[in-house]
Design an enzyme around this catalytic site. Structure first.
Site, mmCIF file in Angstrom:
data_model
loop_
_atom_site.group_PDB
_atom_site.id
_atom_site.type_symbol
_atom_site.label_atom_id
_atom_site.label_comp_id
_atom_site.label_asym_id
_atom_site.label_seq_id
_atom_site.Cartn_x
_atom_site.Cartn_y
_atom_site.Cartn_z
ATOM 1 N N PHE A 123 0.829 -1.198 0.000
ATOM 2 C CA PHE A 123 0.000 0.000 0.000
ATOM 3 C C PHE A 123 0.870 1.258 0.000
ATOM 4 O O PHE A 123 1.867 1.328 0.730
ATOM 5 C CB PHE A 123 -0.854 0.080 1.272
ATOM 6 C CG PHE A 123 -1.804 -1.054 1.489
ATOM 7 C CD1 PHE A 123 -3.126 -0.965 1.078
ATOM 8 C CD2 PHE A 123 -1.399 -2.200 2.170
ATOM 9 C CE1 PHE A 123 -4.023 -2.001 1.315
ATOM 10 C CE2 PHE A 123 -2.290 -3.243 2.411
ATOM 11 C CZ PHE A 123 -3.604 -3.147 1.983
ATOM 12 N N ASP A 124 0.474 2.254 -0.772
ATOM 13 C CA ASP A 124 0.969 3.603 -0.559
ATOM 14 C C ASP A 124 0.302 4.124 0.716
ATOM 15 O O ASP A 124 -0.685 3.544 1.198
ATOM 16 C CB ASP A 124 0.605 4.466 -1.767
ATOM 17 C CG ASP A 124 1.030 5.914 -1.620
ATOM 18 O OD1 ASP A 124 2.059 6.175 -0.963
ATOM 19 O OD2 ASP A 124 0.327 6.796 -2.161
ATOM 20 N N GLY A 125 0.815 5.238 1.251
ATOM 21 C CA GLY A 125 0.253 5.782 2.485
ATOM 22 C C GLY A 125 -0.788 6.854 2.240
ATOM 23 O O GLY A 125 -1.998 6.623 2.343
ATOM 24 N N PHE A 240 -1.218 -0.847 -4.277
ATOM 25 C CA PHE A 240 -2.216 0.218 -4.355
ATOM 26 C C PHE A 240 -1.550 1.587 -4.232
ATOM 27 O O PHE A 240 -0.784 1.826 -3.294
ATOM 28 C CB PHE A 240 -3.245 0.082 -3.219
ATOM 29 C CG PHE A 240 -4.062 -1.170 -3.270
ATOM 30 C CD1 PHE A 240 -5.193 -1.252 -4.077
ATOM 31 C CD2 PHE A 240 -3.722 -2.279 -2.492
ATOM 32 C CE1 PHE A 240 -5.964 -2.410 -4.110
ATOM 33 C CE2 PHE A 240 -4.490 -3.435 -2.521
ATOM 34 C CZ PHE A 240 -5.605 -3.506 -3.336
#
Length: 272
Positions: A123-125, A240
């Protein structure tokens, strides 16, 4: 019951089936497992063709939702959807606006071998797990103001983003393995891959996850470096991100990426 949904081919049949098999072995009376539902606005007449395709590829998809020309988005809540994946960006946007974790799928540009025994999700943040609050400051006021803002607000948790709930769902499944002393052999592994710098803006991210009671297995702070090479090393089954240039960089190096159309980056992407 755990129900991530995918409109397209599941991002890792082998890894998903392995997680389900392990859960069934450890918790034979519990139905909390991955359950993929094929959702399409095709008519029921094409059902036989879909069934033949699913059997041809050996996919484990028992449930269909064929809406005969209507958008399937209205059915997502009824199916208790945890994650909606589609190649149709308009439907994904509609699902995001309905409060459902969603992303537009992009296939990788080259074949890469993925683990069949551990589901790996990256995941991106900002604007993915977290809100786009901090990203707005970067876009509108610049990096120096962003670093100052993050240090001033280090102990203030970020608001949640559209995929926070999905990370939470993965964490619940992980804890079922931990409860059986399977932490070191857990078949689910999560990654945070962010352009943030650890020293100047990383603490707030980690403290936010802690405040939510969520764990991330690996956190990679790239300080603006390209994400593609790191993703090659991680080999996630899906990554993502809210920014298309990160999606494209991941694709080029063989990562299956999913675009989350949320936050201020979408405004800049459309105007580019």
């Amino acid at each position: 019951e755990y129900k991530p949904k995918a409109k397209s081919k599941p991002y890792s049949k082998g890894a998903l089936e392995h997680v389900n098999a392990r859960l069934l072995e450890l918790y034979p009376d519990d139905e909390e497992r991955f359950d993929i539902v094929l959702m399409t606005n095709n008519h029921a007449q094409v059902g036989v063709r879909l069934i033949n395709s699913i059997n041809h590829y050996g996919l484990t998809i028992e449930r269909f939702c064929m809406t005969g020309g209507k958008s399937p988005i209205g059915y997502l809540t009824a199916y208790l959807t945890n994650l909606y994946l589609s190649a149709d960006s308009e439907k994904v946007q509609e699902a995001i606006e309905a409060g459902i974790a969603s992303a537009t799928m992009f296939t990788a540009n080259k074949d890469v071998a993925y683990s069949d025994t551990q589901l790996r999700v990256a995941f991106d943040g900002d604007a993915v797990l977290f809100s786009d609050e901090s990203e707005q400051i970067v876009k509108e006021q610049g990096l120096d103001r962003f670093f100052e803002h993050e240090q001033l607000n280090e102990n203030k948790p970020l608001a949640q983003g559209p995929l926070k709930g999905f990370l939470e769902d993965l964490g619940k499944l992980q804890k079922k393995f931990y409860a059986k002393n399977e932490r070191l052999n857990c078949p689910i592994r999560t990654f945070l891959v962010t352009a943030r710098s650890a020293a100047s803006s990383g603490a707030r991210v980690l403290k936010t996850l802690r405040s939510w009671g969520l764990e991330i297995d690996e956190a990679l702070f790239l300080a603006g470096a390209p994400k593609g090479p790191i993703l090659v090393k991680i080999r996630p089954h899906i990554f993502f991100d809210d920014q298309m240039f990160h999606i494209e960089g991941a694709q080029k190096l063989g990562t299956i990426a999913a675009h989350v159309p949320y936050g201020i980056a979408q405004k800049y992407h459309k105007s580019a």
